[in-house]
Write a protein that holds these residues in place. Structure first.
Motif, PDB file in Angstrom:
ATOM      1  N   PHE A 101      -4.150  -5.113  -0.155  1.00 13.04           N
ATOM      2  CA  PHE A 101      -3.131  -4.835  -1.162  1.00 13.04           C
ATOM      3  C   PHE A 101      -2.040  -3.974  -0.532  1.00 13.04           C
ATOM      4  CE2 PHE A 101      -6.549  -1.704  -1.609  1.00 13.04           C
ATOM      5  CZ  PHE A 101      -5.866  -0.498  -1.512  1.00 13.04           C
ATOM      6  N   ILE A 102      -0.919  -3.859  -1.261  1.00 11.01           N
ATOM      7  CA  ILE A 102       0.157  -2.942  -0.880  1.00 11.01           C
ATOM      8  C   ILE A 102       0.077  -1.708  -1.775  1.00 11.01           C
ATOM      9  CG2 ILE A 102       2.665  -2.571  -0.866  1.00 11.01           C
ATOM     10  CD1 ILE A 102       3.039  -5.503  -0.196  1.00 11.01           C
ATOM     11  N   LEU A 103       0.187  -0.549  -1.171  1.00  5.22           N
ATOM     12  CA  LEU A 103       0.288   0.710  -1.899  1.00  5.22           C
ATOM     13  C   LEU A 103       1.702   1.234  -1.661  1.00  5.22           C
ATOM     14  CD1 LEU A 103      -0.890   3.010  -3.563  1.00  5.22           C
ATOM     15  CD2 LEU A 103      -1.926   3.934  -1.479  1.00  5.22           C
ATOM     16  N   ALA A 104       2.552   1.154  -2.677  1.00  8.06           N
ATOM     17  CA  ALA A 104       3.968   1.506  -2.539  1.00  8.06           C
ATOM     18  C   ALA A 104       4.208   2.909  -3.073  1.00  8.06           C
ATOM     19  CB  ALA A 104       4.836   0.507  -3.304  1.00  8.06           C
ATOM     20  N   ARG A 105       5.008   3.663  -2.336  1.00  6.56           N
ATOM     21  CA  ARG A 105       5.337   5.033  -2.757  1.00  6.56           C
ATOM     22  C   ARG A 105       6.725   5.046  -3.387  1.00  6.56           C
ATOM     23  NH1 ARG A 105       3.054  10.041  -3.594  1.00  6.56           N
ATOM     24  NH2 ARG A 105       4.724  11.545  -3.804  1.00  6.56           N
ATOM     25  N   GLY A 106       6.784   5.161  -4.708  1.00  3.53           N
ATOM     26  CA  GLY A 106       8.041   5.199  -5.419  1.00  3.53           C
ATOM     27  C   GLY A 106       8.425   3.850  -5.987  1.00  3.53           C
ATOM     28  N   ALA A 107       9.186   3.865  -7.088  1.00  2.00           N
ATOM     29  CA  ALA A 107       9.557   2.624  -7.765  1.00  2.00           C
ATOM     30  C   ALA A 107      10.447   1.710  -6.921  1.00  2.00           C
ATOM     31  CB  ALA A 107      10.232   2.941  -9.105  1.00  2.00           C
ATOM     32  N   PRO A 108      11.350   2.226  -6.066  1.00  2.11           N
ATOM     33  CA  PRO A 108      12.097   1.303  -5.191  1.00  2.11           C
ATOM     34  C   PRO A 108      11.185   0.571  -4.202  1.00  2.11           C
ATOM     35  CG  PRO A 108      13.281   3.370  -5.415  1.00  2.11           C
ATOM     36  CD  PRO A 108      11.922   3.583  -6.008  1.00  2.11           C
ATOM     37  N   ALA A 109      10.208   1.284  -3.636  1.00  6.95           N
ATOM     38  CA  ALA A 109       9.228   0.610  -2.775  1.00  6.95           C
ATOM     39  C   ALA A 109       8.386  -0.351  -3.605  1.00  6.95           C
ATOM     40  CB  ALA A 109       8.342   1.640  -2.070  1.00  6.95           C
ATOM     41  N   GLY A 110       8.082   0.041  -4.846  1.00  4.14           N
ATOM     42  CA  GLY A 110       7.346  -0.848  -5.735  1.00  4.14           C
ATOM     43  C   GLY A 110       8.102  -2.140  -6.013  1.00  4.14           C
ATOM     44  N   ALA A 111       9.447  -2.057  -6.043  1.00  2.00           N
ATOM     45  CA  ALA A 111      10.253  -3.269  -6.233  1.00  2.00           C
ATOM     46  C   ALA A 111      10.036  -4.229  -5.066  1.00  2.00           C
ATOM     47  CB  ALA A 111      11.730  -2.899  -6.348  1.00  2.00           C
ATOM     48  N   LEU A 112       9.993  -3.713  -3.852  1.00  2.00           N
ATOM     49  CA  LEU A 112       9.733  -4.562  -2.686  1.00  2.00           C
ATOM     50  C   LEU A 112       8.323  -5.147  -2.756  1.00  2.00           C
ATOM     51  CD1 LEU A 112      11.374  -2.381   0.108  1.00  2.00           C
ATOM     52  CD2 LEU A 112      12.152  -4.632  -0.658  1.00  2.00           C
ATOM     53  N   ALA A 113       7.358  -4.328  -3.170  1.00  2.00           N
ATOM     54  CA  ALA A 113       5.986  -4.822  -3.298  1.00  2.00           C
ATOM     55  C   ALA A 113       5.916  -5.958  -4.327  1.00  2.00           C
ATOM     56  CB  ALA A 113       5.053  -3.684  -3.692  1.00  2.00           C
ATOM     57  N   TYR A 114       6.659  -5.817  -5.419  1.00  2.53           N
ATOM     58  CA  TYR A 114       6.700  -6.880  -6.428  1.00  2.53           C
ATOM     59  C   TYR A 114       7.314  -8.159  -5.855  1.00  2.53           C
ATOM     60  CZ  TYR A 114       9.051  -9.713  -9.919  1.00  2.53           C
ATOM     61  OH  TYR A 114       9.543 -10.783 -10.623  1.00  2.53           O
ATOM     62  N   LEU A 115       8.394  -8.010  -5.075  1.00  2.00           N
ATOM     63  CA  LEU A 115       9.041  -9.193  -4.490  1.00  2.00           C
ATOM     64  C   LEU A 115       8.115  -9.896  -3.501  1.00  2.00           C
ATOM     65  CD1 LEU A 115      12.631  -7.738  -4.022  1.00  2.00           C
ATOM     66  CD2 LEU A 115      11.903  -9.453  -5.701  1.00  2.00           C
ATOM     67  N   VAL A 116       7.280  -9.139  -2.807  1.00  2.00           N
ATOM     68  CA  VAL A 116       6.268  -9.749  -1.942  1.00  2.00           C
ATOM     69  C   VAL A 116       5.219 -10.455  -2.794  1.00  2.00           C
ATOM     70  CG1 VAL A 116       4.439  -9.270  -0.266  1.00  2.00           C
ATOM     71  CG2 VAL A 116       6.661  -8.130  -0.045  1.00  2.00           C
ATOM     72  N   TRP A 117       4.810  -9.810  -3.901  1.00  2.00           N
ATOM     73  CA  TRP A 117       3.831 -10.420  -4.819  1.00  2.00           C
ATOM     74  C   TRP A 117       4.331 -11.770  -5.319  1.00  2.00           C
ATOM     75  CZ3 TRP A 117       4.311 -12.144  -9.777  1.00  2.00           C
ATOM     76  CH2 TRP A 117       3.136 -12.473 -10.457  1.00  2.00           C
ATOM     77  N   GLN A 118       5.630 -11.859  -5.606  1.00  2.00           N
ATOM     78  CA  GLN A 118       6.188 -13.119  -6.104  1.00  2.00           C
ATOM     79  C   GLN A 118       5.853 -14.292  -5.176  1.00  2.00           C
ATOM     80  OE1 GLN A 118      10.487 -12.398  -6.729  1.00  2.00           O
ATOM     81  NE2 GLN A 118      10.145 -13.070  -8.829  1.00  2.00           N
TER      82      GLN A 118
END
Length: 399
Positions: A101-118
């Motif tokens: 899994f990806i563990l993202a630090r902060g909502a901007p990093a979370g946005a990148l994690a979501y785009l990878v999830w897509q």
């Protein structure tokens, strides 16, 4: 477990040192974690530099590979391009590193994690989750029509829907997320943690720093660690320093540790009557901050009030508390302003209320006259900002 840890800050950013590295240590110490890949986002000179990962601890499970922003472009176009290019680079890293899994630090990093999830459906978690889009708009950094604001707001909505777990930094925001329909079992509050022992008051360091700065042992020393402008007060902060000098009299001294241009800060200090004999200004490495805190008697946290501040957690307040410093803070800062009032961890001032600053300074002075006040306030960091909170959250949320 194999974890890709995604930070939105650069390797040499103070927030990486103070907030990411301690969490990497927690992960490394878990027996069920076999490997961690740290990915940072590098901008400016570091985007072109050779970077050496030196976290200050043995990191045998941790590898490092940055994402590098392209230099010399319009900032808005650059950021937008980052969010089209970086997901592709992360997908390549995912294929190579094979994280669980990806563990993202902060909502901007979370946005990148979501785009990878897509593209991959790789599970992701977001720690230090805040309403970043609203945060930037209310601070005046982004406008309502700014593409960065519009995209980030959408991506935060998707993170709330799809992240396996969210770790907001304030209980205020956990309650808000629950009210928005995010299942409570997917949310654990993790304030920005500090190593309370590293930042604990050191009398020898206090004496050494004061002697080097020429500050007498009897001086009342205030300290500010951080930036001026944006989410922080600018001119108002210097007026606050002046008010403290007026309250404590000729014995008042000031330490300012800031990334802002030293000449600009000195000019603004001089404008309010605080010359180099009373105020010391430098940009200090994070490792030197504990010694400067030990040399102080109280601390400033002039965060500009805004509705979304209720959902933040200022790392500086945890570090101040760990050193035993009462904090002068604005109202509505995460859970901290309420803790400061309820548990006497400093004083709250409100520039919209006449007489608020003198009253807050008087409360601060009274706290500093209490015996062992530093020991009592240090315990606030132990209770509210311990890395134990991180360990518990990882145990509860991670597979």
């Amino acid at each position: 477990m194999r974890i890709l840890f995604l930070s939105y800050w650069g390797l040499h950013d103070g927030l990486t040192t103070s907030t990411v590295f301690p969490h990497l240590r927690v992960l490394q110490n878990r027996a069920d974690v076999s490997a961690v890949r740290l990915v940072t986002i590098e901008r400016g000179p570091d985007a072109q530099a050779e970077l050496q990962f030196t976290p200050g601890f043995v990191a045998d499970k941790i590898s490092f590979e940055p994402l590098r922003s392209r230099p010399g472009r319009n900032v808005i176009l650059n950021k937008i391009e980052d969010f089209t290019r970086f997901p592709q680079e992360l997908i390549r890293q995912v294929a190579e590193f094979k994280p669980d899994f990806i563990l993202a630090r902060g909502a901007p990093a979370g946005a990148l994690a979501y785009l990878v999830w897509q593209k991959t459906k790789l599970p992701f978690y977001v720690e230090s989750f805040e309403p970043h889009a609203a945060y930037m708009r209310e601070s005046g950094v982004w406008r309502a029509y700014d593409p960065r604001y519009l995209f980030q707001r959408h991506w935060e909505k998707r993170q709330k829907q799809l992240a396996k777990g969210l770790m907001p930094v304030a209980e205020n925001y956990r309650q808000q997320l629950i009210s928005e329909g995010v299942p409570a079992q997917r949310i654990v509050t993790v304030p920005c943690s500090v190593d309370a022992q590293t930042f604990a008051f050191d009398e020898t360091a206090a004496r050494r720093v004061r002697q080097r700065l020429g500050y007498p042992a009897t001086a009342v020393v205030g300290i500010y660690v951080g930036k001026f402008g944006d989410i922080y007060y600018d001119q108002e902060a210097f007026d606050l320093f002046r008010a403290a000098a007026d309250h404590f009299g000729p014995d008042f001294r000031l330490i300012v540790l800031t990334p802002n241009a030293e000449a600009d800060v000195r000019r603004k200090l001089q404008a309010v009557g605080l010359g180099p004999d009373q105020a010391f200004v430098t940009k200090a490495p994070h490792a030197e901050v504990p010694d400067y805190l030990s040399a102080a008697d109280f601390a400033f946290s002039p965060i500009r009030p805004a509705p979304c501040r209720l959902f933040c957690s200022a790392i500086k307040i945890g570090e101040y508390w760990a050193s035993g410093l009462p904090v002068l803070v604005t109202p509505g800062v995460g859970d901290d302003s309420a803790i400061i009032e309820a548990e006497r961890g400093g004083a709250v001032f409100d520039l919209t209320q006449p007489g608020s600053v003198p009253a807050a300074l008087a409360r601060l002075a009274a706290l500093m006259h209490e015996p062992e006040y530093r020991t009592r306030i240090h315990e606030l960091a132990v209770r509210h900002r311990s890395l134990t909170r991180v360990q518990e959250a990882y145990t509860q949320l991670l597979p």
